[in-house]
Design a protein around this motif. Structure first.
Motif, PDB file in Angstrom:
ATOM      1  N   ARG A   1      41.664  46.080  51.805  1.00 17.80           N
ATOM      2  CA  ARG A   1      40.400  45.572  50.949  1.00 17.80           C
ATOM      3  C   ARG A   1      39.439  46.137  50.093  1.00 17.80           C
ATOM      4  N   SER A   2      40.382  47.453  50.177  1.00 17.45           N
ATOM      5  CA  SER A   2      39.622  48.221  48.470  1.00 17.45           C
ATOM      6  C   SER A   2      41.057  48.177  47.777  1.00 17.45           C
ATOM      7  N   LEU A   3      42.524  48.720  47.857  1.00 23.08           N
ATOM      8  CA  LEU A   3      43.445  48.475  47.287  1.00 23.08           C
ATOM      9  C   LEU A   3      43.306  47.299  46.804  1.00 23.08           C
ATOM     10  N   ILE A   4      43.346  45.747  46.392  1.00 28.26           N
ATOM     11  CA  ILE A   4      43.397  44.581  46.224  1.00 28.26           C
ATOM     12  C   ILE A   4      43.024  44.552  44.814  1.00 28.26           C
ATOM     13  N   PRO A   5      41.515  44.440  44.478  1.00 22.63           N
ATOM     14  CA  PRO A   5      40.565  44.997  44.399  1.00 22.63           C
ATOM     15  C   PRO A   5      41.619  46.345  43.113  1.00 22.63           C
ATOM     16  N   THR A   6      41.810  47.118  43.724  1.00 26.69           N
ATOM     17  CA  THR A   6      42.633  48.319  42.924  1.00 26.69           C
ATOM     18  C   THR A   6      43.462  48.103  41.697  1.00 26.69           C
ATOM     19  N   LEU A   7      44.465  47.428  42.342  1.00 27.30           N
ATOM     20  CA  LEU A   7      45.457  46.959  41.385  1.00 27.30           C
ATOM     21  C   LEU A   7      45.374  45.906  40.483  1.00 27.30           C
ATOM     22  N   VAL A   8      44.597  45.007  40.807  1.00 24.57           N
ATOM     23  CA  VAL A   8      43.808  44.503  39.749  1.00 24.57           C
ATOM     24  C   VAL A   8      42.816  44.985  38.492  1.00 24.57           C
ATOM     25  N   ALA A   9      42.045  46.179  38.982  1.00 22.04           N
ATOM     26  CA  ALA A   9      41.062  46.538  38.313  1.00 22.04           C
ATOM     27  C   ALA A   9      42.176  47.840  37.236  1.00 22.04           C
ATOM     28  N   ALA A  10      43.352  48.198  38.151  1.00 20.45           N
ATOM     29  CA  ALA A  10      44.191  48.832  37.000  1.00 20.45           C
ATOM     30  C   ALA A  10      45.012  48.324  35.796  1.00 20.45           C
ATOM     31  N   LEU A  11      45.444  47.040  35.471  1.00 20.68           N
ATOM     32  CA  LEU A  11      45.953  46.148  34.567  1.00 20.68           C
ATOM     33  C   LEU A  11      45.291  46.596  33.497  1.00 20.68           C
ATOM     34  N   PRO A  12      45.993  46.403  32.552  1.00 22.96           N
ATOM     35  CA  PRO A  12      44.936  46.267  31.565  1.00 22.96           C
ATOM     36  C   PRO A  12      44.749  44.756  31.270  1.00 22.96           C
TER      37      PRO A  12
END
Length: 441
Positions: A182-193
């Protein structure tokens, strides 16, 4: 996309029909034996649409399997087959835990579909939140990459950075794995430019912005809304966000696709969930898997530029290349994921030219070979009409499938460790062979 709560949000799917081959596999017999069951009155059949072959009621087949002592489908000769309760594909439809996947994705947000896949429970309105420490590490790592790197490069680096920031990543308990997912998926999205209209992905570290995070005390926005500015510089409209959210839900899982098998192998070795996702991403980048939508995007763009599909299709056939976005080994008709997205895209005016180009490709190719559209072509229509880069479909695929890999990891963690250890069929020189001769430099 609506936020309907609970099981009342579902319509009961019609009885599932199996082909003769699927029935034989489920019963663990030859196709000839299936028709023997029919002749003895132990099984009923209906003529398949178009008059080719027969179909069988899945519940009746399962009842016969129980009576004959067959508990699991027999694997085809030489094929890998593993029990799974996540996704069922058959008769040009697919189901998540028994529920029609296309209906589920249209009625519920991506996060809700993910929860259904992980837990078998619906959590209306659930949102995922990126922890600050993991997000900071992921953004710094992604920001250090060369400008030419693609989104999958960035996602792979972001996963490693998020893992390094999580000292509890080796905890494989169900609660810990779900919390990490639940924390990894939004982290991946937010890490993209973030993409800007005039210059593409922002240079340097991935930046935040109003779509990334919620105001104090407020629930974070849906993942689809967070992902949108990472794909295009155009402003989001609700119809397009609904297409993106539905695409994410549709792509969460598709049985044991190549990347999912890799993820399960990693989980079988008891790799932590971040490593499982890394294994999946490594396979996803192949042009025959997650990257296939980029090929379809470029083809559609060329069709629009040249004013028709005929010359573009002809170029592919002349050079021996397959026409991207067509055909799927698991479906005889149109990919149900493509069908669902095409219906939603037909309601968006700016998608009309790309949608017409896709239909032109299908019709033109049908003169040569009867192939139907698959989800890569539908993603291409969406990315072309939304002003996205060619790799946008791959990004959507990767983010969506992360939840599926986690679902399979959870299932695999409950199995015997290292059970996926096939034996090689040695074809090299027979021993004993002499020591090799040293070649002088």
């Amino acid at each position: 996309m609506t936020d309907q709560a609970g099981a009342a949000g579902f319509t009961e799917p019609p009885a599932q029909r199996l082909t003769t081959r699927e029935t034989a596999e489920r019963l663990g017999v030859k196709p000839e034996t299936v028709y023997a069951y029919v002749s003895r009155g132990q099984l009923s059949s209906n003529r398949a649409p178009g008059g080719r072959g027969s179909t069988f009621d899945a519940a009746e087949v399962d009842a016969l399997a129980r009576r004959t002592g067959r508990r699991e489908p027999a694997a085809p000769a030489g094929a890998l087959s593993f029990p799974t309760g996540i996704t069922l594909i058959g008769s040009d439809r697919y189901f998540f835990r028994g529920v029609d996947a296309t209906e589920l994705a249209r009625r519920h947000a991506y996060e809700e579909v993910a929860e259904w896949l992980w837990t078998g429970e619906l959590r209306p309105g659930v949102r995922f939140t990126a922890p600050a420490e993991a997000l900071t590490a992921a953004r710094r790592a992604v920001g250090a990459l060369p400008p030419h790197c693609g989104s999958t490069d960035r996602l792979r680096v972001a996963v490693v950075a998020a893992a390094a920031a999580d000292p509890l990543r080796f905890d494989l308990s169900r609660e810990a794995v779900l919390g990490g997912a639940r924390s990894l998926i939004p982290t991946l999205v937010a890490a993209l430019p973030t993409v800007t209209e005039d210059r593409g992905p922002a240079d340097g570290a991935a930046d935040g912005g109003p779509e990334d995070e919620a105001a104090d005390g407020a629930a974070p926005p849906r993942l689809a809304r967070q992902l949108w500015p990472k794909l295009t510089g155009r402003p989001a409209d609700e119809a397009s966000l609904a297409v993106l959210d539905t695409a994410l839900g549709l792509l969460i899982d598709h049985d044991l696709a190549a990347s999912t098998l890799a993820a399960r192998v990693a989980a079988s070795a008891r790799a932590h969930p971040y490593a499982v996702v890394s294994a999946g991403l490594g396979v996803l980048e192949g042009p025959l898997h997650g990257a296939a939508s980029g090929l379809a995007h470029r083809m559609l763009a060329e069709v629009l530029e040249r004013g028709g599909a005929a010359p573009v299709v002809a170029d592919h056939l002349r050079t021996g290349r397959r026409v991207p976005g067509l055909g799927h080994r698991l479906y005889t008709g149109e990919d149900p994921r493509a069908h669902t997205l095409f219906e939603l895209l037909a309601e968006i005016p700016q998608a009309a030219p790309a949608l017409a180009a896709a239909r032109d490709v299908v019709a033109t190719t049908a003169r040569h070979t009867p192939l139907h559209a698959n989800v890569d072509l539908a993603l291409a229509v969406f990315s072309v009409s939304s002003g996205m880069a060619a790799e946008a479909g791959e990004t959507v695929f990767a983010i969506a499938r992360t939840a599926g890999w986690i679902a399979h990891a959870l299932e695999e963690y409950g199995e015997r460790p290292l059970r996926m250890r096939p034996s090689g069929q040695y074809t090299g020189p027979q021993p004993p062979q002499p020591l090799p001769t040293v070649v002088s430099q």
